[in-house]
Write a protein that holds these residues in place. Structure first.
Motif, PDB file in Angstrom:
ATOM      1  N   LEU A 287       3.509   4.113   6.456  1.00 45.39           N
ATOM      2  CA  LEU A 287       3.563   2.715   6.011  1.00 45.39           C
ATOM      3  C   LEU A 287       4.505   2.547   4.812  1.00 45.39           C
ATOM      4  N   GLN A 288       4.547   3.560   3.956  1.00 48.34           N
ATOM      5  CA  GLN A 288       5.445   3.494   2.803  1.00 48.34           C
ATOM      6  C   GLN A 288       6.908   3.522   3.237  1.00 48.34           C
ATOM      7  N   VAL A 289       7.215   4.300   4.252  1.00 46.93           N
ATOM      8  CA  VAL A 289       8.576   4.305   4.793  1.00 46.93           C
ATOM      9  C   VAL A 289       8.933   2.916   5.314  1.00 46.93           C
ATOM     10  N   GLY A 290       7.955   2.245   5.943  1.00 49.50           N
ATOM     11  CA  GLY A 290       8.183   0.872   6.396  1.00 49.50           C
ATOM     12  C   GLY A 290       8.501  -0.065   5.244  1.00 49.50           C
ATOM     13  N   ASN A 291       7.801   0.090   4.110  1.00 45.34           N
ATOM     14  CA  ASN A 291       8.113  -0.705   2.919  1.00 45.34           C
ATOM     15  C   ASN A 291       9.549  -0.491   2.468  1.00 45.34           C
ATOM     16  N   MET A 292       9.974   0.770   2.459  1.00 44.10           N
ATOM     17  CA  MET A 292      11.326   1.090   2.014  1.00 44.10           C
ATOM     18  C   MET A 292      12.370   0.404   2.900  1.00 44.10           C
ATOM     19  N   LEU A 293      12.206   0.488   4.209  1.00 43.24           N
ATOM     20  CA  LEU A 293      13.174  -0.121   5.123  1.00 43.24           C
ATOM     21  C   LEU A 293      13.188  -1.645   4.960  1.00 43.24           C
ATOM     22  N   LEU A 294      12.014  -2.251   4.799  1.00 39.23           N
ATOM     23  CA  LEU A 294      11.937  -3.703   4.632  1.00 39.23           C
ATOM     24  C   LEU A 294      12.681  -4.165   3.388  1.00 39.23           C
ATOM     25  N   LEU A 295      12.497  -3.457   2.278  1.00 40.30           N
ATOM     26  CA  LEU A 295      13.117  -3.885   1.024  1.00 40.30           C
ATOM     27  C   LEU A 295      14.624  -3.592   1.012  1.00 40.30           C
ATOM     28  N   ILE A 296      15.055  -2.560   1.699  1.00 37.43           N
ATOM     29  CA  ILE A 296      16.504  -2.336   1.831  1.00 37.43           C
ATOM     30  C   ILE A 296      17.131  -3.489   2.605  1.00 37.43           C
ATOM     31  N   LEU A 297      16.483  -3.918   3.664  1.00 36.16           N
ATOM     32  CA  LEU A 297      16.989  -5.061   4.433  1.00 36.16           C
ATOM     33  C   LEU A 297      17.016  -6.329   3.589  1.00 36.16           C
ATOM     34  N   GLN A 298      15.993  -6.512   2.751  1.00 35.04           N
ATOM     35  CA  GLN A 298      15.985  -7.673   1.865  1.00 35.04           C
ATOM     36  C   GLN A 298      17.145  -7.634   0.879  1.00 35.04           C
ATOM     37  N   SER A 299      17.429  -6.455   0.341  1.00 39.00           N
ATOM     38  CA  SER A 299      18.544  -6.323  -0.591  1.00 39.00           C
ATOM     39  C   SER A 299      19.869  -6.664   0.081  1.00 39.00           C
ATOM     40  N   LEU A 300      19.980  -6.313   1.348  1.00 41.71           N
ATOM     41  CA  LEU A 300      21.228  -6.561   2.065  1.00 41.71           C
ATOM     42  C   LEU A 300      21.354  -8.012   2.531  1.00 41.71           C
ATOM     43  N   PHE A 301      20.288  -8.548   3.113  1.00 39.98           N
ATOM     44  CA  PHE A 301      20.414  -9.813   3.846  1.00 39.98           C
ATOM     45  C   PHE A 301      19.669 -10.980   3.197  1.00 39.98           C
ATOM     46  N   TYR A 302      18.865 -10.720   2.168  1.00 41.00           N
ATOM     47  CA  TYR A 302      18.269 -11.785   1.353  1.00 41.00           C
ATOM     48  C   TYR A 302      17.530 -12.799   2.224  1.00 41.00           C
ATOM     49  N   PHE A 303      16.552 -12.316   2.990  1.00 44.49           N
ATOM     50  CA  PHE A 303      15.839 -13.196   3.920  1.00 44.49           C
ATOM     51  C   PHE A 303      14.433 -13.545   3.440  1.00 44.49           C
ATOM     52  N   ILE A 304      13.906 -12.862   2.423  1.00 46.35           N
ATOM     53  CA  ILE A 304      12.590 -13.209   1.886  1.00 46.35           C
ATOM     54  C   ILE A 304      12.772 -14.401   0.958  1.00 46.35           C
ATOM     55  N   PRO A 305      12.069 -15.501   1.187  1.00 47.92           N
ATOM     56  CA  PRO A 305      12.384 -16.742   0.479  1.00 47.92           C
ATOM     57  C   PRO A 305      11.938 -16.797  -0.979  1.00 47.92           C
ATOM     58  N   SER A 306      11.014 -15.948  -1.392  1.00 49.34           N
ATOM     59  CA  SER A 306      10.468 -16.062  -2.746  1.00 49.34           C
ATOM     60  C   SER A 306      10.304 -14.684  -3.383  1.00 49.34           C
ATOM     61  N   VAL A 307      10.564 -14.610  -4.676  1.00 53.23           N
ATOM     62  CA  VAL A 307      10.377 -13.359  -5.397  1.00 53.23           C
ATOM     63  C   VAL A 307       8.905 -12.971  -5.440  1.00 53.23           C
ATOM     64  N   TYR A 308       8.011 -13.928  -5.313  1.00 50.45           N
ATOM     65  CA  TYR A 308       6.585 -13.627  -5.383  1.00 50.45           C
ATOM     66  C   TYR A 308       6.120 -12.839  -4.165  1.00 50.45           C
ATOM     67  N   ILE A 309       6.785 -13.007  -3.039  1.00 51.28           N
ATOM     68  CA  ILE A 309       6.490 -12.179  -1.867  1.00 51.28           C
ATOM     69  C   ILE A 309       6.920 -10.741  -2.131  1.00 51.28           C
ATOM     70  N   VAL A 310       8.063 -10.569  -2.779  1.00 46.81           N
ATOM     71  CA  VAL A 310       8.504  -9.219  -3.149  1.00 46.81           C
ATOM     72  C   VAL A 310       7.520  -8.605  -4.130  1.00 46.81           C
ATOM     73  N   PHE A 311       6.968  -9.391  -5.043  1.00 46.89           N
ATOM     74  CA  PHE A 311       5.947  -8.881  -5.963  1.00 46.89           C
ATOM     75  C   PHE A 311       4.778  -8.271  -5.185  1.00 46.89           C
ATOM     76  N   ILE A 312       4.337  -8.947  -4.149  1.00 47.13           N
ATOM     77  CA  ILE A 312       3.209  -8.460  -3.344  1.00 47.13           C
ATOM     78  C   ILE A 312       3.574  -7.150  -2.640  1.00 47.13           C
ATOM     79  N   ILE A 313       4.787  -7.070  -2.116  1.00 44.88           N
ATOM     80  CA  ILE A 313       5.218  -5.848  -1.423  1.00 44.88           C
ATOM     81  C   ILE A 313       5.278  -4.676  -2.391  1.00 44.88           C
ATOM     82  N   ILE A 314       5.788  -4.906  -3.590  1.00 43.60           N
ATOM     83  CA  ILE A 314       5.876  -3.833  -4.581  1.00 43.60           C
ATOM     84  C   ILE A 314       4.469  -3.379  -4.987  1.00 43.60           C
ATOM     85  N   PHE A 315       3.551  -4.314  -5.133  1.00 43.06           N
ATOM     86  CA  PHE A 315       2.170  -3.962  -5.453  1.00 43.06           C
ATOM     87  C   PHE A 315       1.553  -3.128  -4.324  1.00 43.06           C
TER      88      PHE A 315
END
Length: 460
Positions: free
Chosen positions: A357-385
């Motif tokens: 599951l942690q590997v899945g988190n890593m891939l998701l956040l790399i995609l976010q860094s590249l393509f900026y598809f998560i609409p709010s920073v607060y969603i990223v806060f939840i993923i990091i937590f």
């Protein structure tokens, strides 16, 4: 007092009620006098060990952006912070049992304090390499401390793992949170914040020499002398590191136990280099591999991806772009603290599930860094937590599984040797991050998102 063959409870702390030589009244008395006193001191001592041993490491990573600026990848700081620790954990388990624990503690205190002073007192005009030398000293202390205190937990039973796990989780929370509070809220300079941190290793001295009950170490020394023939002529200081039963068993039973008898009969074979190598190989698939995997994923996120997970400042709770990175670290460490404190209430036996599951988190956040598809920073806060919850869970449950499943005479070495996996994973993540962070930032700039370049301008 319990006799040599008195059954011990499932927790390894007290004799079961109704056994010969004990009564329910005696059991209640021991529960009140021992569990609430000695085991509480063990819990507090190991909590402080975990806190102080790891807090400087976290503070250094939280300060990485301020130490080297944005032009140097934070993976460089991560390498200096973990590579010495990795080699210490790789090599030291095969000989460190010859060094008494009290000597190790004093060495760890000196290394961490000197290292943090070097980092704090190096003027900005000096080379970054001087600061990194201080980071290396702190890393040596952290690596040696982790394998030593986990090995020491063998003397004190599961309660010490609970304290250690929670303390290391708290270290992340305290380290990242303290740095944010000092630099962001109270306006302390980076130098003053690091100078304050250099005083923290003194707590480790108090914890070992004044809080931790040392009777199990002394008792094991006497028992080993009793059971070992004089011709073996073992050094007096070496007896501290003999594997024994849990703390309370040693405190309750002054006589030799079956564990100690078995230990003395196979001492030479049990501590041979060849046998330790064999044990290390047997630990890889069930314990080392999932721990390695989760650390590769989470530290790639923390050092290679998090610095590029930026949003417009007006859409965030921060006033500057440099506020994102330390706050991500704080949320991650909050998750780690919660999950590392969870073993008394919730156990995970299948370690590979949270690792994947942690590997899945890593891939998701790399995609976010590249393509900026998560609409709010607060969603990223939840993923990091969530990332922190997964990472802390694998760590503490890995060592809890070793405590439960590895035979007593192999447990001290196994607890120490497995620590190489987390540092090995961090080293791999650091190497990946050195290439990944600049690549992600360059891609963002090329696609009209130059926020990662503005952090350096804000620092200047």
């Amino acid at each position: 007092m319990t006799g040599r063959n008195t059954p011990i409870s499932s927790s390894g702390l007290l004799p079961m009620p109704g056994t010969p030589g004990s009564s329910w009244a005696t059991y209640q008395s021991r529960m009140a006098n021992l569990l609430q006193h000695q085991d509480t001191k063990v819990l507090v001592a190991f909590w402080l060990f975990g806190l102080i041993n790891n807090v400087l490491y976290v503070i250094i990573l939280s300060a990485a952006q301020d130490l080297v600026g944005s032009s140097i990848p934070k993976g460089v700081v991560l390498l200096a912070d973990v590579m010495p620790s990795f080699f210490t954990k790789l090599i030291a388990p095969y000989f460190i049992h010859r060094v008494p624990y009290r000597v190790r503690v004093l060495v760890f205190i000196a290394l961490s304090a000197v290292g943090m002073l070097m980092v704090a007192l190096t003027p900005p005009s000096k080379s970054v390499s001087v600061k990194m030398a201080g980071v290396v000293l702190a890393s040596l202390s952290s690596g040696g401390g982790e394998l030593s205190f986990l090995g020491l937990s063998h003397y004190y039973g599961h309660i010490s793992i609970v304290g250690w796990g929670s303390g290391t989780g708290a270290a992340g929370l305290v380290g990242a949170g303290l740095y944010v509070v000092l630099t962001e809220w109270w306006g302390f300079s980076v130098r003053d914040s690091l100078l304050f941190s250099a005083c923290l290793p003194a707590v480790m001295f108090v914890s070992f020499f004044f809080v931790l009950p040392l009777e199990p170490l002394r008792a094991s020394s006497l028992q080993k002398d009793y059971e070992t023939v004089p011709s073996q002529d073992l050094a007096e200081d070496d007896v501290e590191d003999m594997p024994t039963g849990p703390a309370s068993s040693a405190l309750l039973a002054p006589g030799p136990s079956n564990v100690h008898t078995a230990y003395s009969m196979g001492h030479a074979a049990a501590n041979s280099f060849e046998n330790n190598l064999r044990r290390a190989k047997s630990l890889f698939v069930p314990y080392m591999a999932p721990l390695l995997l989760v650390y590769i994923a989470e530290y790639t996120i923390n050092q290679g991806v998090s610095p590029t997970l930026l949003f417009p400042v007006k859409e965030s709770p921060f006033t500057e772009f440099r506020g994102f990175y330390p706050f991500y670290g704080f949320l991650y460490q909050l998750g780690v603290f919660i999950s590392r404190s969870s073993t008394p209430f919730f156990r995970i036996h299948r370690l590979y599930i949270p690792s994947v599951l942690q590997v899945g988190n890593m891939l998701l956040l790399i995609l976010q860094s590249l393509f900026y598809f998560i609409p709010s920073v607060y969603i990223v806060f939840i993923i990091i937590f969530w990332e922190g919850l997964l990472g802390g869970a694998v760590y503490v449950n890995c060592f809890a599984e070793i405590m439960e499943n590895i035979p007593d005479h192999e447990r001290e070495f196994s607890l120490s040797a497995t620590t190489v996996s987390d540092s090995g994973g961090i080293c791999i993540a650091a190497l990946v991050s050195i290439l990944l962070e600049p690549s992600l930032c360059a891609y963002q700039v090329a696609h009209g998102r130059g926020w990662c370049r503005q952090i350096e301008a804000q620092q200047g």
